[in-house]
Scaffold this motif. Sequence first.
Motif, PDB file in Angstrom:
ATOM      1  N   THR A  17      96.609 -63.135  47.310  1.00 15.52           N
ATOM      2  CA  THR A  17      97.258 -64.118  48.182  1.00 15.52           C
ATOM      3  C   THR A  17      97.089 -63.738  49.651  1.00 15.52           C
ATOM      4  OG1 THR A  17      99.364 -62.928  48.032  1.00 15.52           O
ATOM      5  CG2 THR A  17      98.996 -64.724  46.446  1.00 15.52           C
ATOM      6  N   ALA A  18      96.199 -62.800  49.949  1.00 22.75           N
ATOM      7  CA  ALA A  18      96.008 -62.333  51.333  1.00 22.75           C
ATOM      8  C   ALA A  18      95.426 -63.455  52.189  1.00 22.75           C
ATOM      9  CB  ALA A  18      95.094 -61.116  51.360  1.00 22.75           C
ATOM     10  N   TRP A  19      96.152 -63.832  53.244  1.00 21.48           N
ATOM     11  CA  TRP A  19      95.684 -64.901  54.124  1.00 21.48           C
ATOM     12  C   TRP A  19      94.469 -64.471  54.941  1.00 21.48           C
ATOM     13  CZ3 TRP A  19      95.260 -69.741  54.905  1.00 21.48           C
ATOM     14  CH2 TRP A  19      95.003 -70.270  56.176  1.00 21.48           C
ATOM     15  N   TRP A  20      94.431 -63.209  55.370  1.00 24.26           N
ATOM     16  CA  TRP A  20      93.348 -62.748  56.233  1.00 24.26           C
ATOM     17  C   TRP A  20      92.158 -62.328  55.375  1.00 24.26           C
ATOM     18  CZ3 TRP A  20      94.081 -64.140  60.994  1.00 24.26           C
ATOM     19  CH2 TRP A  20      95.379 -64.248  61.479  1.00 24.26           C
ATOM     20  N   LYS A  21      90.980 -62.850  55.731  1.00 20.66           N
ATOM     21  CA  LYS A  21      89.784 -62.597  54.928  1.00 20.66           C
ATOM     22  C   LYS A  21      89.459 -61.112  54.813  1.00 20.66           C
ATOM     23  CE  LYS A  21      87.488 -67.049  55.592  1.00 20.66           C
ATOM     24  NZ  LYS A  21      86.264 -67.754  56.051  1.00 20.66           N
ATOM     25  N   GLU A  55     107.753 -66.689  59.524  1.00 24.68           N
ATOM     26  CA  GLU A  55     106.312 -66.479  59.369  1.00 24.68           C
ATOM     27  C   GLU A  55     105.891 -65.129  59.968  1.00 24.68           C
ATOM     28  OE1 GLU A  55     102.060 -68.593  60.616  1.00 24.68           O
ATOM     29  OE2 GLU A  55     103.963 -69.445  61.318  1.00 24.68           O
ATOM     30  N   PRO A  56     104.984 -64.399  59.297  1.00 27.26           N
ATOM     31  CA  PRO A  56     104.468 -63.154  59.887  1.00 27.26           C
ATOM     32  C   PRO A  56     103.697 -63.426  61.172  1.00 27.26           C
ATOM     33  CG  PRO A  56     103.938 -63.319  57.549  1.00 27.26           C
ATOM     34  CD  PRO A  56     104.446 -64.653  57.962  1.00 27.26           C
ATOM     35  N   ARG A  57     103.438 -62.391  61.917  1.00 25.66           N
ATOM     36  CA  ARG A  57     102.648 -62.512  63.151  1.00 25.66           C
ATOM     37  C   ARG A  57     101.263 -63.068  62.829  1.00 25.66           C
ATOM     38  NH1 ARG A  57     102.062 -57.003  65.985  1.00 25.66           N
ATOM     39  NH2 ARG A  57     101.088 -58.331  67.571  1.00 25.66           N
ATOM     40  N   ARG A  58     100.792 -63.935  63.698  1.00 29.45           N
ATOM     41  CA  ARG A  58      99.466 -64.521  63.506  1.00 29.45           C
ATOM     42  C   ARG A  58      98.409 -63.647  64.177  1.00 29.45           C
ATOM     43  NH1 ARG A  58     100.370 -71.096  64.150  1.00 29.45           N
ATOM     44  NH2 ARG A  58     101.926 -71.288  62.472  1.00 29.45           N
ATOM     45  N   VAL A  59      98.324 -62.442  63.716  1.00 32.22           N
ATOM     46  CA  VAL A  59      97.366 -61.480  64.257  1.00 32.22           C
ATOM     47  C   VAL A  59      96.654 -60.820  63.089  1.00 32.22           C
ATOM     48  CG1 VAL A  59      97.040 -59.417  65.668  1.00 32.22           C
ATOM     49  CG2 VAL A  59      98.877 -61.030  66.231  1.00 32.22           C
ATOM     50  N   GLN A  60      95.328 -60.760  63.161  1.00 32.91           N
ATOM     51  CA  GLN A  60      94.591 -60.078  62.104  1.00 32.91           C
ATOM     52  C   GLN A  60      95.085 -58.649  61.968  1.00 32.91           C
ATOM     53  OE1 GLN A  60      90.490 -61.891  63.571  1.00 32.91           O
ATOM     54  NE2 GLN A  60      90.204 -60.578  61.797  1.00 32.91           N
ATOM     55  N   PRO A  61      95.224 -58.184  60.726  1.00 34.60           N
ATOM     56  CA  PRO A  61      95.735 -56.809  60.527  1.00 34.60           C
ATOM     57  C   PRO A  61      94.942 -55.754  61.281  1.00 34.60           C
ATOM     58  CG  PRO A  61      95.737 -58.010  58.462  1.00 34.60           C
ATOM     59  CD  PRO A  61      95.047 -58.893  59.439  1.00 34.60           C
ATOM     60  N   SER A  62      93.623 -55.893  61.350  1.00 33.80           N
ATOM     61  CA  SER A  62      92.815 -54.880  62.040  1.00 33.80           C
ATOM     62  C   SER A  62      93.109 -54.872  63.540  1.00 33.80           C
ATOM     63  CB  SER A  62      91.336 -55.144  61.799  1.00 33.80           C
ATOM     64  OG  SER A  62      90.971 -56.441  62.236  1.00 33.80           O
ATOM     65  N   ARG A  63      93.450 -56.033  64.109  1.00 30.99           N
ATOM     66  CA  ARG A  63      93.794 -56.077  65.520  1.00 30.99           C
ATOM     67  C   ARG A  63      95.222 -55.637  65.757  1.00 30.99           C
ATOM     68  NH1 ARG A  63      91.099 -61.689  67.890  1.00 30.99           N
ATOM     69  NH2 ARG A  63      88.912 -61.173  67.367  1.00 30.99           N
ATOM     70  N   ALA A  64      96.107 -55.916  64.796  1.00 35.49           N
ATOM     71  CA  ALA A  64      97.503 -55.537  64.957  1.00 35.49           C
ATOM     72  C   ALA A  64      97.663 -54.032  65.053  1.00 35.49           C
ATOM     73  CB  ALA A  64      98.317 -56.101  63.799  1.00 35.49           C
ATOM     74  N   LYS A  65      96.780 -53.289  64.398  1.00 37.19           N
ATOM     75  CA  LYS A  65      96.866 -51.829  64.430  1.00 37.19           C
ATOM     76  C   LYS A  65      96.663 -51.285  65.838  1.00 37.19           C
ATOM     77  CE  LYS A  65      95.226 -51.307  59.663  1.00 37.19           C
ATOM     78  NZ  LYS A  65      94.136 -50.810  58.781  1.00 37.19           N
ATOM     79  N   HIS A  66      95.921 -52.027  66.664  1.00 38.27           N
ATOM     80  CA  HIS A  66      95.651 -51.554  68.014  1.00 38.27           C
ATOM     81  C   HIS A  66      96.716 -52.017  69.001  1.00 38.27           C
ATOM     82  CE1 HIS A  66      91.772 -50.058  66.762  1.00 38.27           C
ATOM     83  NE2 HIS A  66      91.499 -51.216  66.204  1.00 38.27           N
TER      84      HIS A  66
END
Length: 358
Positions: A234-238, A347-358
Amino acid sequence: MNLPGGAEPYDRAMVTKPVLLDVPVPAQIDASGSREVKISSPDRVLWPDDGITKLELAQYVAAVGDRFLAAVGDRPVTLQRFPEGIAGEEFYSKNPPRGVPAYARSVTVTYPSGRRHPQLVIDEIATAVWAVQMNTITFHPWPVRTANLDNPDELRIDLDPQPGRAFADVVEAAHALREVMTEAGLHPYVKTSGNRGVHVFARIEPDHEFLDVRHGVIAIARELERRLPDLVTTAWWKEQRGERIFVDFNQACRDRTLASAYSPRPLPGAPVSMPVTWEQLGDISPGDFTVRTVPDLVADTPDPWAEMATPGQVGPLQPALEWWDRDVADGLGELNFPPDYPKMPGEPRRVQPSRAKH
């Protein structure tokens, strides 16, 4: 294949002027007649690799008319149009195109932004043939009836395989989804998407609005993911999906639609989104069903969705909503909405997980 209106099989050298198709009028409207629908530029090639023209597409829609109408009838429809064929520009037509015939109907729908405008309704197959005249290839009906535009009467789930997965994997996921939906009191029906995935539909009582239906879909998707964690996500981010099959829960949002049953798709080969029985699903290939093959299949085989609209096949949404409440209590909350939606509560943040880490 026998073509409607007495038309002969297409011969490009013969067709240089507009063609009139005779399309029967449904008995509940007028039991005695038909409508003439003019197809201009009938030799315009819509699928260049296959030589399929606008006239052939119009004849296809007329040939599968009754079953197609059962899928799209009495629903607002978005038209996916290709003025120069599938290799050219495309756009989604939500307002009825100019020149809509007098016998066609529209209803005013409300979009997530709060904007409202009319949308075409297909009450008879002549309207669909006219939409082909306006270069429509794919029909996208809403999951609501015109008498109640805010409460869906269909629950729709899109199984979208990521690169690296075969159709056999989708079939496995679909059968597991069938079990989950049946446990929730639903009666699922399946069709090919016309591409690499499948769509699973179930009729529901129209007593919940879109957000509730979306939550029910998410709860069903999460239960499926628990059972097949290596196959389904169910992961929204590809970037988080890997090679798993994505359960696209956002297709349950207001203004989100799936290609109709029997609708052609803008892909090489002119594939069609085709209803099949659950028993057939493991033995077919999506490429079996095209604009050129489906009319004969419809003429020769029973309708696998014939019972879908009967009262005994309409299920409740409440069990799936109870699963949603259970998951919320366990700390699983809202998932991301489509990017054009306003920010939604929880709703969760609309930020890709890889970008959220930074």
